[in-house]
Design an enzyme around this catalytic site. Sequence first.
Site, PDB file in Angstrom:
ATOM      1  CG  ASN A   1      -1.867  -1.146   1.292  1.00 17.00           C
ATOM      2  OD1 ASN A   1      -1.433  -2.261   1.569  1.00 17.00           O
ATOM      3  ND2 ASN A   1      -3.139  -0.916   1.058  1.00 17.00           N
TER       4      ASN A   1
ATOM      5  CB  VAL B   1      -0.803   6.447   1.151  1.00 14.38           C
ATOM      6  CG1 VAL B   1      -1.472   5.522   2.167  1.00 14.38           C
ATOM      7  CG2 VAL B   1       0.512   6.990   1.702  1.00 14.38           C
ATOM      8  CB  CYS B   2      -2.920   2.080  -2.257  1.00 11.81           C
ATOM      9  SG  CYS B   2      -2.430   2.561  -3.910  1.00 11.81           S
ATOM     10  CG  LEU B   3      -6.214   3.426   3.744  1.00 15.07           C
ATOM     11  CD1 LEU B   3      -5.789   2.006   4.110  1.00 15.07           C
ATOM     12  CD2 LEU B   3      -5.791   4.391   4.843  1.00 15.07           C
TER      13      LEU B   3
END
Length: 283
Positions: A118, A125-127
């Site tokens: 992530n 930032v992958c969220l």
Amino acid sequence: MQTEKPQLPSENDVKIFDVVVDCSDHHFVKERGHENVKRGWLKKIQQEWTILQNDLPDDIHVRVYEERMDLLRACIVGAAGTPYHDNLFFFDIFFPPDYPHEPPSVHYHSGGLRLNPNLYETGKVCLSLLKTWAGTGNEVWNPEGSTVLQLLLSLQALVLNEKPYFNEAGYDKFVGKADGEKNSITYNENAFLLSCKSMMYILHKPPKHFEKFVKEHFTCRAPHILEACNAYLGGDLIGHARDSTYISDDGCKGCSTGFKIMLGKLLPKLVAAFCEAGIACGQ
């Protein structure tokens, strides 16, 4: 517009929540829009500050800026039992003018390292809370209820977790399966090596307003970090140093030979980084 802000603390105190000046090294310092925000935006940011000031756990530290209420910097301490244990993870956060109707923007201080599915080398930032990852229900940003504290806790618990391999899109279906758990152990070994390199980067270049905290944290934790490294060299699984009873979900009791060789080469560099920072590590 006059706003109430928490008092600036003494320079000698390392606070969990602190109001500081000088955001010159913040990733989003050039973002515009904060000059003409509405009263509702200011009220919401003040509410966020209050929540953080009152409810932050001990292993998340936050700095907000007196002159730029749209910016925030957070530090998350890697949790025990994960490949990120004892490391520090820094995130720069920007509140857009239409916050909270849109989620904040977040940049990870990667040091050019990809140690989690992530968290990208670029700082992306992958969220799902940030609308940069798929999600449903409570996983997605809700303007009525989502907060920065929720975001930070999600980064800590859902991203920097015990088995980050399964964070990769579609890999959750392999949880508990032999091949998946074996790949997870290999991923953790690499993630720990990268985490050690990240420690060296942070020691060399601590983010502004966290210099003292970085020094104090690693002064306290360096012996534990090095003890864990020696335990891993002895075969213990990542995140389970000196836990001889732990067996992984695929039945594995020890880390790989390749990992031990790489850690053996990296360990003297980590010790040197501690020593250069003035941290006695007894190695």
